[in-house]
Design an enzyme around this catalytic site. Structure first.
Site, PDB file in Angstrom:
ATOM      1  N   GLU A  26       0.897  -1.246  -0.160  1.00 24.59           N
ATOM      2  CA  GLU A  26      -0.098   0.063  -0.109  1.00 24.59           C
ATOM      3  C   GLU A  26       0.865   1.203  -0.084  1.00 24.59           C
ATOM      4  O   GLU A  26       1.778   1.443   0.538  1.00 24.59           O
ATOM      5  CB  GLU A  26      -0.899   0.074   1.253  1.00 24.59           C
ATOM      6  CG  GLU A  26      -1.715   1.298   1.480  1.00 24.59           C
ATOM      7  CD  GLU A  26      -2.269   0.878   2.951  1.00 24.59           C
ATOM      8  OE1 GLU A  26      -2.143   0.095   3.831  1.00 24.59           O
ATOM      9  OE2 GLU A  26      -3.456   1.574   3.121  1.00 24.59           O
ATOM     10  N   LYS A  57      -9.334   2.163  -2.154  1.00 24.93           N
ATOM     11  CA  LYS A  57      -9.527   1.517  -0.853  1.00 24.93           C
ATOM     12  C   LYS A  57     -10.737   1.887  -0.416  1.00 24.93           C
ATOM     13  O   LYS A  57     -11.170   3.144  -0.244  1.00 24.93           O
ATOM     14  CB  LYS A  57      -8.309   1.885   0.143  1.00 24.93           C
ATOM     15  CG  LYS A  57      -8.451   1.338   1.576  1.00 24.93           C
ATOM     16  CD  LYS A  57      -7.146   1.670   2.360  1.00 24.93           C
ATOM     17  CE  LYS A  57      -7.062   1.164   3.651  1.00 24.93           C
ATOM     18  NZ  LYS A  57      -5.945   1.489   4.512  1.00 24.93           N
ATOM     19  N   CYS A  99      -5.240  -3.232   2.472  1.00 25.02           N
ATOM     20  CA  CYS A  99      -5.016  -3.452   4.071  1.00 25.02           C
ATOM     21  C   CYS A  99      -6.245  -3.394   4.586  1.00 25.02           C
ATOM     22  O   CYS A  99      -7.026  -4.533   4.750  1.00 25.02           O
ATOM     23  CB  CYS A  99      -4.165  -1.839   4.378  1.00 25.02           C
ATOM     24  SG  CYS A  99      -3.147  -2.516   5.660  1.00 25.02           S
TER      25      CYS A  99
HETATM   26  C1  ACM Z   1      -4.117   0.119   7.200  1.00 31.70           C
HETATM   27  O1  ACM Z   1      -5.330   0.024   6.466  1.00 31.70           O
HETATM   28  N1  ACM Z   1      -3.244   0.593   6.338  1.00 31.70           N
HETATM   29  C2  ACM Z   1      -3.750  -0.348   8.264  1.00 31.70           C
END
Ligand code: ACM
Length: 264
Positions: free
Chosen positions: A39, A110, A143
């Site tokens: 990420e 995301k 993530c």
């Molecule tokens: C995250 O979502 N970077 C913990």
């Protein structure tokens, strides 16, 4: 096909210097068909200000990190999926881009932002795209999306063979929970996590590749920059039988929870 993970430590707010760190690691991935990076691989994670996040962002497919990935994809004849601090208009997104020798193929933004991320990023607005790779479907989650089993299940039901998961994991839970997703959905999962610390946050490494039979094919170290190349056969994910008599999807009692898809 050969899938590679590059686990490394980006430099916060310094995309050019980060390219110099990740370049030699990516050169170790020669022979891989797909390379997965963590990420926010271009910018680091724990920004001190909106300005720092803004200054290290880029337009997907056009900025220096995207152009660097395109060059690597061309040189190494592969496809790359990488987390990217993405700028569009006056907004930032925590994005993963897919790039090959022709440039940007697609992106995922995301959906579930973690802790302070809403101070910097807009929530994802591209849904849950699946990307074609040599006739197989590949999904991407980033993530903290790990927390929501619905996402993994939805993509598996839509035919994903492999879910790629660029991460900057801080909590200890994801590595415990992800096995339930590759076992219950009978899919491949690759989590590329980062290493290192940024101010009061330590990232947990231990990137993984797992198969639909519920086995870890590799797990990297908690704190070292490392590369792994793993041969996998995505067609193994087509077999959803968990015993000779039990099918992971067809045995679901949809008559008992017909409303599952619409529960708030
Ligand atoms: C995250 O979502 N970077 C913990």
């Amino acid at each position: 096909m050969k899938l590679a993970i590059v686990q490394f430590t980006p430099l916060l707010g310094l995309p050019e210097a980060t390219i110099e760190i990740v370049k030699p690691l990516m050169q170790k991935c020669h022979g891989a068909d797909l390379i997965l990076l963590p990420e926010l691989a271009n910018s680091g994670y724990h920004f001190e200000s909106k300005q720092q996040a803004w200054d290290s962002s880029e337009i997907a497919g056009e900025g220096i990190f995207s152009c660097f990935l395109k060059e690597v994809a061309e040189e190494q004849n592969c496809t790359i999926i990488s987390g990217l601090n993405e700028r569009e208009g006056d907004k930032l997104y925590n994005t993963a881009i897919m790039v090959d020798k022709n440039g940007l193929i697609g992106k995922y933004r995301k959906l579930h932002l973690f802790m302070n991320e809403p101070k910097f990023f807009e929530p994802g607005n591209l849904g849950l795209p699946l990307f074609d790779f040599r006739g197989e479907k590949i999904g991407i989650l980033i993530c903290f999306d790990w927390m929501f089993p619905e996402l993994w299940r939805t993509m598996a039901l839509r035919g994903a063979s492999l879910i790629l998961h660029p991460s900057n994991l801080v909590l200890p839970y994801a590595q415990q929970v992800i096995p339930s997703y590759f076992i219950t959905n009978r899919i491949f999962i690759a989590t590329a996590n980062r290493t290192g610390c940024e101010r009061d946050i330590t990232f947990s490494g231990r990137s993984i590749i797992s198969n639909p039979k519920g086995e870890y094919l590799c797990m990297l170290s908690p704190n070292a920059d490392e590369v792994v190349i793993q041969e996998i056969d995505l067609s193994e994910s087509h077999n959803k039988m968990i015993t000779p008599l039990n099918h992971a999807f067809e045995d679901r009692r949809l008559d008992v929870f017909p409303d599952l898809g619409v529960l708030k």
